[in-house]
Scaffold this motif. Structure first.
Motif, PDB file in Angstrom:
ATOM      1  N   GLU A   1     -55.489   2.540 -10.698  1.00 21.47           N
ATOM      2  CA  GLU A   1     -55.747   3.984 -10.726  1.00 21.47           C
ATOM      3  C   GLU A   1     -57.238   4.273 -10.594  1.00 21.47           C
ATOM      4  OE1 GLU A   1     -53.510   5.118 -14.187  1.00 21.47           O
ATOM      5  OE2 GLU A   1     -51.831   5.782 -12.923  1.00 21.47           O
TER       6      GLU A   1
ATOM      7  N   VAL B   1     -57.909   2.119   0.269  1.00 24.82           N
ATOM      8  CA  VAL B   1     -57.805   1.218  -0.887  1.00 24.82           C
ATOM      9  C   VAL B   1     -57.118  -0.084  -0.498  1.00 24.82           C
ATOM     10  CG1 VAL B   1     -56.723   0.954  -3.162  1.00 24.82           C
ATOM     11  CG2 VAL B   1     -57.525   3.214  -2.411  1.00 24.82           C
TER      12      VAL B   1
ATOM     13  N   ASN C   1     -58.225   3.557  -6.967  1.00 21.14           N
ATOM     14  CA  ASN C   1     -57.729   4.594  -6.064  1.00 21.14           C
ATOM     15  C   ASN C   1     -58.570   5.856  -6.187  1.00 21.14           C
ATOM     16  OD1 ASN C   1     -55.932   7.110  -5.593  1.00 21.14           O
ATOM     17  ND2 ASN C   1     -54.935   5.472  -4.427  1.00 21.14           N
ATOM     18  N   SER C   2     -58.880   6.239  -7.429  1.00 20.80           N
ATOM     19  CA  SER C   2     -59.618   7.496  -7.566  1.00 20.80           C
ATOM     20  C   SER C   2     -61.055   7.341  -7.054  1.00 20.80           C
ATOM     21  CB  SER C   2     -59.489   8.013  -8.999  1.00 20.80           C
ATOM     22  OG  SER C   2     -60.710   8.143  -9.604  1.00 20.80           O
TER      23      SER C   2
ATOM     24  N   LEU D   1     -50.534   3.718  -4.673  1.00 23.94           N
ATOM     25  CA  LEU D   1     -51.976   3.711  -4.950  1.00 23.94           C
ATOM     26  C   LEU D   1     -52.751   2.826  -3.979  1.00 23.94           C
ATOM     27  CD1 LEU D   1     -51.806   3.415  -8.852  1.00 23.94           C
ATOM     28  CD2 LEU D   1     -52.478   5.433  -7.537  1.00 23.94           C
ATOM     29  N   ILE D   2     -52.029   2.086  -3.141  1.00 21.81           N
ATOM     30  CA  ILE D   2     -52.690   1.122  -2.245  1.00 21.81           C
ATOM     31  C   ILE D   2     -52.429   1.498  -0.785  1.00 21.81           C
ATOM     32  CG2 ILE D   2     -52.760  -1.323  -1.561  1.00 21.81           C
ATOM     33  CD1 ILE D   2     -51.864  -2.123  -4.297  1.00 21.81           C
ATOM     34  N   ASP D   3     -53.491   1.508   0.035  1.00 21.95           N
ATOM     35  CA  ASP D   3     -53.319   1.777   1.475  1.00 21.95           C
ATOM     36  C   ASP D   3     -53.082   0.490   2.259  1.00 21.95           C
ATOM     37  OD1 ASP D   3     -53.930   4.625   1.359  1.00 21.95           O
ATOM     38  OD2 ASP D   3     -55.995   4.005   0.933  1.00 21.95           O
TER      39      ASP D   3
ATOM     40  N   SER E   1     -47.212  -0.177  -7.738  1.00 28.65           N
ATOM     41  CA  SER E   1     -48.536   0.204  -7.246  1.00 28.65           C
ATOM     42  C   SER E   1     -48.513   0.733  -5.819  1.00 28.65           C
ATOM     43  CB  SER E   1     -49.476  -0.994  -7.342  1.00 28.65           C
ATOM     44  OG  SER E   1     -48.940  -2.062  -6.622  1.00 28.65           O
TER      45      SER E   1
ATOM     46  N   LYS F   1     -60.657   7.475  -3.144  1.00 24.42           N
ATOM     47  CA  LYS F   1     -60.243   8.763  -2.563  1.00 24.42           C
ATOM     48  C   LYS F   1     -61.338   9.824  -2.681  1.00 24.42           C
ATOM     49  CE  LYS F   1     -56.941   6.885  -1.013  1.00 24.42           C
ATOM     50  NZ  LYS F   1     -56.851   6.576   0.403  1.00 24.42           N
TER      51      LYS F   1
END
Ligand code: PEP
Ligand code: MN
Length: 353
Positions: free
Chosen positions: A160, A173, A163-164, A189-191, A186, A167
């Motif tokens: 988290e 990420v 990710n924040s 939260l993951i690209d 997850s 972004k």
């Protein structure tokens, strides 16, 4: 006399034209970056409302002292120049395809800490990397440590934070998952999903990741197992592509050889494998990146090893960076400061763009 005047006016016009060319080039670079950002974030590339606003502003700046239709023509032509570039962008069929397209703009530079340790740490690193133009932030949350007593990562909370931090700065990420439970929890939260060296031959996990990403085609960075041959490595990649996700990034990260019996190198950098892997993947067109951090295990060697990899044709790099390398909770010997990337970035930009 008149002739002299004409020559001098021509010289002035030439100067203005050359300024115009450099301004138009600048504009195109910016619109291209904008297209890249819109593509990454899934927004429509064209915006006719915005074009009208630009035209209105320009007209008011001319204070109605020019023929509106001529200025409109010039600006519409400028818009169409950027659209010509935009029209080269393929129509993306899935969210993952868009991300993969953005990632593949060379040089592919991925950087960040081995492990996310705190909000302050990841934000400080992300800040420095993003100001240097780095678009992909790495950070481990589930760490595959050799010893069960070593720091294992912050888990979901770490993701988290990662990710924040990413972004907030428009970065992608990248993080590793070790099992299918982590894959599920997850996923959003993951690209880019990393499959690490130790998991390259976890065929059960490869199958799960292949299945899970079959729909959205989320990109996967697959690292070479440190005891795997290139053919074994490519068969692992096939476990992922089996269900239709071809958005793979290959990463060479050093192999284990007799050298480790008395050398200070953590692994043996498999540099020339870049050349062979390129040949073996002709037709697949997977980007091949190199990891100078894990392959050497020594911060002193990162810069030159990274440049050697790029010189051998690597499409990019993944590099571990830490704001306080000496106190990093994992892989501190190979961590460099985020600012140290800038020299490598310059080299990569000159060579690859
Ligand atoms: C990592 O990238 O943090 C990592 C553990 O890498 P590897 O799987 O190459 O050891
Ligand atoms: Mn590491």
């Amino acid at each position: 006399m008149q002739n002299d005047r004409i020559i001098s006016l021509r010289t002035k016009i030439d100067e203005i034209d050359s300024e115009l060319v450099s301004l138009i080039k600048n504009r195109l670079e910016i619109t291209n970056e904008m297209v890249g950002l819109k593509t990454q974030s899934g927004r429509d590339i064209l915006d006719s409302g915005r074009e009208q606003i630009v035209l209105d502003t320009v007209m008011s700046q001319f204070e109605n002292r020019v023929d509106k239709s001529i200025i409109e023509k010039i600006f519409k032509y400028l818009f169409s120049l950027s659209k010509t570039k935009q029209s080269y962008f393929p129509k993306f069929k899935s969210a993952g395809d868009k991300i993969y397209y953005a990632i593949k703009q060379k040089p592919i530079i991925i950087a960040g800490p081995c492990a996310v340790e705190s909000e302050e740490q990841i934000n400080s690193i992300a800040d420095s990397l993003s100001t240097q133009g780095i678009k992909i932030l790495r950070g481990g949350a589930f760490k595959p440590r050799t010893s069960p007593h070593s720091f294992q990562g912050l888990g979901h909370e770490g993701l988290e934070l990662l990710n924040s931090a990413a972004k907030k700065r428009g970065m992608l990420v990248l993080s590793e998952i070790l099992d299918s439970k982590q894959l599920d929890s997850s996923y959003d939260l993951i690209d880019i999903i990393q499959i690490g060296s130790r998991s390259m031959s976890s065929y059960g996990l490869l199958k799960e990741v292949g299945k899970k990403t079959a729909q959205d085609k989320k990109p996967i960075l697959l690292k070479r197992g440190f005891s795997s041959t290139l053919r074994e490595y490519l068969l692992s990649a096939q476990y992922l592509t089996e269900h239709g996700n071809e958005n793979i990034i290959l990463c060479l990260r050093g192999i284990r050889t007799f050298e480790q019996s008395d050398s200070k190198l953590r692994f043996t950098p498999d540099l020339a494998s870049i050349l062979e892997l390129k040949e073996l993947t002709v037709g697949n067109d997977y980007p091949i990146i190199f990891d100078p951090s894990h392959s050497t295990g020594n911060s002193k060697y990162i810069n030159l090893t990274a440049k050697a990899a790029l010189s051998l044709g690597a499409d990019g790099l993944i590099i571990e960076t830490h704001n306080q390398p000496e106190s990093a909770l994992s892989d501190k010997d190979q961590a460099i400061l985020p600012e140290e990337i800038s020299d490598i970035m310059d080299f990569a930009n000159t060579l690859l763009s």
